[in-house]
Every structure is written in structure tokens, then in C-alpha cells.
Design an enzyme around this catalytic site. Sequence first.
Site, PDB file in Angstrom:
ATOM      1  N   LYS A  35       0.969  -1.386  -0.405  1.00  0.00           N
ATOM      2  CA  LYS A  35      -0.014  -0.371  -0.150  1.00  0.00           C
ATOM      3  C   LYS A  35       0.638   1.211   0.131  1.00  0.00           C
ATOM      4  O   LYS A  35       2.373   1.143   0.134  1.00  0.00           O
ATOM      5  CB  LYS A  35      -1.284  -0.040   1.005  1.00  0.00           C
ATOM      6  CG  LYS A  35      -0.855  -0.199   2.191  1.00  0.00           C
ATOM      7  CD  LYS A  35      -0.958  -0.249   3.833  1.00  0.00           C
ATOM      8  CE  LYS A  35      -0.645  -0.155   5.116  1.00  0.00           C
ATOM      9  NZ  LYS A  35      -1.007  -1.245   6.109  1.00  0.00           N
ATOM     10  N   ARG A 133     -11.222   0.714  14.013  1.00  0.00           N
ATOM     11  CA  ARG A 133     -11.068   1.067  13.215  1.00  0.00           C
ATOM     12  C   ARG A 133     -11.830   0.700  11.978  1.00  0.00           C
ATOM     13  O   ARG A 133     -12.605   1.409  11.787  1.00  0.00           O
ATOM     14  CB  ARG A 133      -9.160   0.976  12.522  1.00  0.00           C
ATOM     15  CG  ARG A 133      -9.670   1.338  11.112  1.00  0.00           C
ATOM     16  CD  ARG A 133      -7.335   1.469  10.572  1.00  0.00           C
ATOM     17  NE  ARG A 133      -7.233   0.279  10.304  1.00  0.00           N
ATOM     18  CZ  ARG A 133      -6.334   0.509  10.674  1.00  0.00           C
ATOM     19  NH1 ARG A 133      -5.084   1.321  10.060  1.00  0.00           N
ATOM     20  NH2 ARG A 133      -5.324  -0.790   9.533  1.00  0.00           N
ATOM     21  N   HIS A 162      -6.545  -6.768  13.388  1.00  0.00           N
ATOM     22  CA  HIS A 162      -5.244  -5.791  13.440  1.00  0.00           C
ATOM     23  C   HIS A 162      -4.998  -5.322  14.953  1.00  0.00           C
ATOM     24  O   HIS A 162      -5.942  -5.153  15.616  1.00  0.00           O
ATOM     25  CB  HIS A 162      -5.030  -4.942  12.361  1.00  0.00           C
ATOM     26  CG  HIS A 162      -4.130  -3.689  11.707  1.00  0.00           C
ATOM     27  ND1 HIS A 162      -3.462  -4.629  11.716  1.00  0.00           N
ATOM     28  CD2 HIS A 162      -3.889  -2.294  11.974  1.00  0.00           C
ATOM     29  CE1 HIS A 162      -1.870  -3.585  11.006  1.00  0.00           C
ATOM     30  NE2 HIS A 162      -2.841  -2.638  11.276  1.00  0.00           N
ATOM     31  N   ARG A 221       1.511 -10.544   8.198  1.00  0.00           N
ATOM     32  CA  ARG A 221       1.282  -9.252   6.867  1.00  0.00           C
ATOM     33  C   ARG A 221       2.969  -8.272   7.511  1.00  0.00           C
ATOM     34  O   ARG A 221       1.789  -7.577   8.407  1.00  0.00           O
ATOM     35  CB  ARG A 221      -0.273  -8.339   7.191  1.00  0.00           C
ATOM     36  CG  ARG A 221      -0.987  -8.900   7.293  1.00  0.00           C
ATOM     37  CD  ARG A 221      -2.011  -8.946   7.111  1.00  0.00           C
ATOM     38  NE  ARG A 221      -2.430  -8.013   8.019  1.00  0.00           N
ATOM     39  CZ  ARG A 221      -3.509  -8.310   8.666  1.00  0.00           C
ATOM     40  NH1 ARG A 221      -4.286  -9.110   8.796  1.00  0.00           N
ATOM     41  NH2 ARG A 221      -3.235  -7.655  10.487  1.00  0.00           N
ATOM     42  N   TYR A 263      15.197  30.806   2.832  1.00  0.00           N
ATOM     43  CA  TYR A 263      14.634  32.078   3.812  1.00  0.00           C
ATOM     44  C   TYR A 263      14.218  32.535   5.271  1.00  0.00           C
ATOM     45  O   TYR A 263      14.955  31.856   5.925  1.00  0.00           O
ATOM     46  CB  TYR A 263      12.793  30.942   3.610  1.00  0.00           C
ATOM     47  CG  TYR A 263      12.700  30.984   2.275  1.00  0.00           C
ATOM     48  CD1 TYR A 263      12.773  32.089   0.950  1.00  0.00           C
ATOM     49  CD2 TYR A 263      12.392  29.328   1.120  1.00  0.00           C
ATOM     50  CE1 TYR A 263      12.617  31.852  -0.432  1.00  0.00           C
ATOM     51  CE2 TYR A 263      12.717  29.539  -0.069  1.00  0.00           C
ATOM     52  CZ  TYR A 263      11.962  30.664  -0.898  1.00  0.00           C
ATOM     53  OH  TYR A 263      11.768  30.159  -2.097  1.00  0.00           O
ATOM     54  N   CYS A 310      13.956  24.361   1.520  1.00  0.00           N
ATOM     55  CA  CYS A 310      13.265  25.279   0.402  1.00  0.00           C
ATOM     56  C   CYS A 310      12.497  24.266  -0.232  1.00  0.00           C
ATOM     57  O   CYS A 310      13.102  22.866   0.124  1.00  0.00           O
ATOM     58  CB  CYS A 310      13.327  25.651  -0.410  1.00  0.00           C
ATOM     59  SG  CYS A 310      14.803  27.228  -0.075  1.00  0.00           S
ATOM     60  N   ASP A 312      12.673  22.552  -3.221  1.00  0.00           N
ATOM     61  CA  ASP A 312      13.631  22.169  -3.990  1.00  0.00           C
ATOM     62  C   ASP A 312      15.266  22.328  -4.062  1.00  0.00           C
ATOM     63  O   ASP A 312      15.756  21.340  -4.661  1.00  0.00           O
ATOM     64  CB  ASP A 312      13.298  22.532  -5.626  1.00  0.00           C
ATOM     65  CG  ASP A 312      11.696  22.755  -5.639  1.00  0.00           C
ATOM     66  OD1 ASP A 312      11.429  22.540  -5.840  1.00  0.00           O
ATOM     67  OD2 ASP A 312      11.453  24.249  -6.576  1.00  0.00           O
TER      68      ASP A 312
HETATM   69  C1  LIG Z   1      -0.163  -1.889   6.908  1.00  0.00           C
HETATM   70  C2  LIG Z   1      -1.159  -2.651   7.730  1.00  0.00           C
HETATM   71  C3  LIG Z   1       0.030  -3.836   7.903  1.00  0.00           C
HETATM   72  C4  LIG Z   1       1.023  -3.744   8.390  1.00  0.00           C
HETATM   73  O1  LIG Z   1       1.448  -2.665   9.474  1.00  0.00           O
HETATM   74  P1  LIG Z   1       3.296  -3.118   9.613  1.00  0.00           P
HETATM   75  O2  LIG Z   1       3.347  -2.526  11.006  1.00  0.00           O
HETATM   76  O3  LIG Z   1       4.379  -2.269   8.244  1.00  0.00           O
HETATM   77  O4  LIG Z   1       4.365  -4.234   9.682  1.00  0.00           O
HETATM   78  C5  LIG Z   1      -0.542  -5.595   8.352  1.00  0.00           C
HETATM   79  N1  LIG Z   1      -2.250  -5.048   8.549  1.00  0.00           N
HETATM   80  C6  LIG Z   1      -2.745  -4.162   7.804  1.00  0.00           C
HETATM   81  C7  LIG Z   1      -3.896  -4.333   7.857  1.00  0.00           C
HETATM   82  C8  LIG Z   1      -2.154  -3.001   8.069  1.00  0.00           C
HETATM   83  O5  LIG Z   1      -3.201  -1.974   7.603  1.00  0.00           O
END
Ligand SMILES: *Cc1c(COP(=O)(O)O)cnc(C)c1O
Length: 370
Positions: A35, A133, A162, A221, A263, A310, A312
Site C-alpha cells: 500500500k 478502525r 489487526h 502481514r 528563507y 526550501c 526544491d
Molecule cells: C499496513 C498494515 C499492515 C502492516 O503493518 P506494519 O506495521 O507495517 O507491519 C498489516 N496489516 C494491516 C491491516 C495493515 O493496514
Amino acid sequence: MRATRAIIHIDRFCENVKRIREKIGRAPLICVPVKADAYGHGAVPVARAAIDAGARYLAVATVDEGVDLRAAGIRAPILVLSLPLPEELADAARLRLSLLLGDEDMVKEAARAAEQIGEKLAVHLKIDTGMGRVGCRPEAASALAVHIASFRSLVYAGTATHLSVADSRMPEDSDYTKKQVRIFTQSIESIRARGVDPGIVHAANSGAILLHEDAYFDMVRPGILLYGYSPVEHPSITVNPVMELVTRIVLIKTVRRGEALSYGRTWIASEDTRIATIPVGYGDGLPRGLSGNFSVYIRRCLYPLAGRICMDQCMIDLGNDTDIRRWDEVTIFGGNAQSAADIAVKLGTIPYEITCNINKRVPRVYTSLF
Ligand SMILES: *Cc1c(COP(=O)(O)O)cnc(C)c1O
């Protein structure tokens, strides 16, 4: 190609996959979150490397991100982690993206979208065990599982949750994670008790991979860990940063004592000195908040920024006795030098945000394999 570029060390990424594989053992599948353009590393090349390295699943946040992967010819299962709008579901079905859903309305919408185009949509049931969430309440999980399994246009492919503090070693956080895992396990049992197969069961992010073996289930994950940063202090495995942000000096000049730079005139030379200009700024994702509090590496030595960053460009104080030359390479982070984690600490944020924010304007250059 411009001087400022993000070198993406695919070899390090593959090495990080290997280290995680060793840590989790043979059994659990690996789902690689790509992502936000693979945390800024480039979703398509990272996805390809991940599959080559043995990952079975990819995860994205949006349907559009899934569309990009499919357009690049990636055929692996892709799980969309965030909730799409109902009108995005037709694309998801057409491209065989898997959805993570936790409410009846969206399950119905998904079934309808799949039916309309004669495709089967894979759905993973999301259970909210304490992140707050998305996802259903644990006590609603089994009914929702039965509901998903009842549609002919859906495939009930997995069940997930999660974890919100899996990266913390604080006892109360560790207990919270254990509680989340317990609730999740009970929910899975309640689904099986209704005669429904929960599919691939998954919960562990990077933090849980390092600290909570009981959260591995069928698939893990790992995100940030694969990109080379540990969310946990003193991790049990070593991973190396995949992104290295570099640039080159485009100008060196002498600035006299008392003269001001950039700046706001926040920096004034306290003595005659040599100043280098580098073509990188907050428009590339180098946070402006680092002004006055940051150094870069040139030929393995640290030199401080002079004045505000800045959009750039920014300036570096080389001192009055230097053999640094125009066009020399500069490492901003991720080489042998400081990491995005060091930058994150200065700004009170996390390395995720630093690599994600490296702008599209910065070309990604991939080492090895490709
Ligand atoms: C982004 C995400 C992860 C990965 O999380 P990390 O902390 O980068 O390992 C795993 N599960 C879900 C649902 C996420 O959104």
C-alpha cells in the site's frame, strides 16, 4: 535523470523476507503490504520481488492500487485492506481483488457487484478485536461468516484482525495484544462451530512477528519490517533499510562571515565558510521540519544543513577547509549512513511516514534482480 533519487535495494528487501521467513518458520504464508506505493518504494517492482521471494499474498489500501498491480500483470491474490465505496466494487470484482469486509451491508454490495458481472469475489472477514478502525464486533463474527458463505458470488477466503500495540514491550500493551489474540481465536472457533471454514486466518503485522508468536495463525502481514525498519526496539532479527535517498552537490561557493542563507535568514555565517547547494527539498519529501536539525553524509562524513529547507533545494555547510567537490554524492538517509528512523525520531514520527512521503518526483532506481 536528476541528481536526487531513491535507490531501492531489492537485494536487501529479499534478504529481509528471508530473515522474516526464518523467524516465523515454514508454515505461515506471507502477505506483503504494498500500500501507499509500497511505503514509497514503488508498488509494482516491490510486489514482483515479494512474489519471487515466496510471498503468496499482496495487500493494498485501495481498489485503485490493486488496479495498478493488475495492469502491471501481477496475478497473485491482492487483498484490499481499507473499505472501498460501493461503486468501486465492480472494478474489484472484475480484477479479482480480495476484499476485507466486516459488515452486512458491504457484504451484500460485494455479492451484488460480483453477481452483476458474473465473477466471484473473494472476501476476508475483518473482526475488530481492539483496533477500533474497521471490522465487526467479535460476537457478530460467526453470523457474518455464515452470511458471507451464503452468497454464491462470494468466496469466503479468510478471516483477519489487526493489532494496535503489537510492537510495544510495555506489559499493559503486551497484555492488550494477548487479549486481542484471545478474542480473535474465540471468534474463529465460533465460526468453525457454525460449520463454516474461516479460510486463511491472519493477524500479525511487523510488531506481532517480532513479539507475539501466538498471533501468526495461517498468514502474517509484515510491512515496515520488510522495508528494513523494526517497529520494536532491540528486535530479535536484523533487517536493513531498503530505500536509500541520495543526491549530488550542484554548487559550492564561499559565504562570508555575517552573510545569511535561505528563507527567513535563520542561518548567518559565523565565519567564512564553503556552502554546498543540493537539489532536494520538502517538495521531494525531505521534511521542512528538519531545518536546523539535520546533517547529511558526504564521503562518509556528516555535514549540517545551513538554513531552512526550501521546496526544491537546501544548503549544506562544508566548513572553511574542505576537499568536497561539486557533483560529489550526498546520502540523505538509508545508506550506511543515518536511517529514516533517525529522521523520524527528530520529527516525533515513525519511519513509515518518512519513506511514504518521498515524492513521486524522486525517481526510484532499483538495484539487482530487475
Ligand atoms: C499496513 C498494515 C499492515 C502492516 O503493518 P506494519 O506495521 O507495517 O507491519 C498489516 N496489516 C494491516 C491491516 C495493515 O493496514
